[in-house]
Design a protein around this motif. Structure first.
Motif: not given
Length: 405
Positions: A309-312, A331-338, A400-405
């Protein structure tokens, strides 16, 4: 004058003959049931040699009464009117008198030398039995087998990898996450509630008589992505999927709910995949768990699902508008924790799942169970909210408006 030993011999022969006749007299014919027949009240009339049958039912033809000989084997003959006659073949008496018929009454009389057993069904004649009451043959039972049972035989169980199911699971997760992001909460939550209610209604009806077509439609749409137990009395994962999305969107802010649904899309299928791929690594397996916690799950599957899940998560958070500068480390720590939060929720749900009993205080209840499709998004959404608070980010983070873009 006869010698004394000759009188003793004659007396001994007479005693033996009497003993043989006594055993033959009380012997039941071969094949005669020793217990009452099933479901049917049957009357047995035993007529021994020399006795006359007092009365024969009017619907029984006199020709079915046959004399029998003493000893030998027995054969059964069935006749109209529900009568079965057991007739001995062979034996000590080679000839027996033919039945006599009273011309005036039409009732047969006989003086047979042994047992005549006729069976009369007092409830219903054989010719009057309806097809519903006849015992079904194996072929007929197979034809009448419920359709959902036949579909279940074609499906895989929960131990199979089933990549198609995992891909479909992820696609639905991203789809609902996008809908939650684009559609206002005031409209999205009622719409999901209506969808969940409709799905629950379908689940409650599709195993009932007259609604089997629902299983046909489900199998036509989802195909092999269904699991065996989902067509064998249990609910499908779709109901819990919709319920999980609905509860998450209703409880948490839009950004936290969207990220929680994304964990459902990625953490759930990847944790399952890595867990099955590493099931031979015994040190990572959790057998019985702690009160069922993590039963039959694996530590390596949990770590694999969290890391996947970390990259997304990093991409979604890096494109978000915080209103202030945020370091990549945070950002990386929050991504990993999530991601680990979503994988942990999947780990907590035991396999097989905890299911309600069929009856509670004598009342039948639906087969509800604890499903990861409900637990993962709700727990991940809650964890996202707490992570944002820990990093002092706004819980109403503008993605972001389109989430990943």
């Amino acid at each position: 004058m006869q010698p004394p030993y000759l009188k003793c011999a004659i007396l001994l022969v007479l005693l033996l003959q009497t003993s043989v006749e006594s055993r033959t007299w009380h012997r039941r014919p071969f094949g005669h049931p020793s217990i009452q027949p099933r479901q049917s009240s049957l009357e047995y009339l035993r007529v021994r040699g020399g006795d006359e049958i007092p009365k024969v039912p009017d619907d029984v033809s006199p020709r079915i009464i046959h004399p029998v000989s003493r000893g030998g084997s027995t054969k059964a003959e069935k006749y109209p009117g529900g009568v079965t006659v057991y007739t001995t073949v062979g034996g000590t008496s080679a000839t027996t008198p033919e039945p006599k018929t009273d011309i005036d009454t039409g009732i047969a009389k006989t003086s047979a030398s042994d047992i005549v057993v006729k069976t009369i069904d007092t409830e219903i004649a054989e010719t009057e039995i309806t097809p519903e009451r006849k015992q079904l043959t194996k072929k007929e039972k197979k034809k009448q087998q419920k359709r959902h049972k036949q579909i279940a035989k074609k499906l895989k169980n929960r131990n199979a990898t089933n990549l198609r199911r995992k891909v479909l699971h992820a696609c639905f997760g991203f789809f609902f996450a996008g809908l939650n992001h684009f559609i206002p909460k005031a409209k999205f939550v009622p719409g999901m509630a209506a969808l969940t209610t409709s799905c629950l209604t379908m689940e409650l009806l599709r195993y009932r008589k007259g609604f089997g077509w629902m299983n046909e439609v489900l199998h036509m749409i989802l195909g092999s992505s269904l699991r065996k137990h989902e067509m064998d009395g249990k609910f499908t994962g779709s109901f819990y999927y919709f319920l999980g999305v609905t509860v998450t969107a209703a409880l948490y802010p839009t950004s936290c709910a969207t990220l929680g649904i994304c964990q459902l899309a990625i953490a759930d299928p990847t944790a399952s995949y890595f867990g099955r791929q590493t099931r031979h690594v015994y040190w990572s397996r959790i057998e019985n768990g702690l009160g069922g916690f993590g039963r039959n799950k694996g530590i390596l599957g949990f770590l694999g699902g969290g890391i996947a899940c970390v990259p997304m998560n990093y991409r979604l958070l890096s494109l978000a508008r915080f209103g202030h500068s945020v370091t990549r480390t945070n950002l990386l720590a929050a991504s990993l924790a999530l991601g680990l939060a979503g994988a942990f929720a999947d780990l907590a749900v035991p396999t097989p799942t905890l299911t309600l009993p069929k009856r509670i205080r004598g009342v039948s209840v639906p087969p509800f169970h604890v499903d990861d499709n409900l637990v993962v998004p709700v727990f991940a959404g809650y964890a996202c909210k707490k992570i944002f608070e820990a990093f002092q980010w706004s819980v109403d983070l503008d993605l972001a408006k389109f989430l990943v873009i």
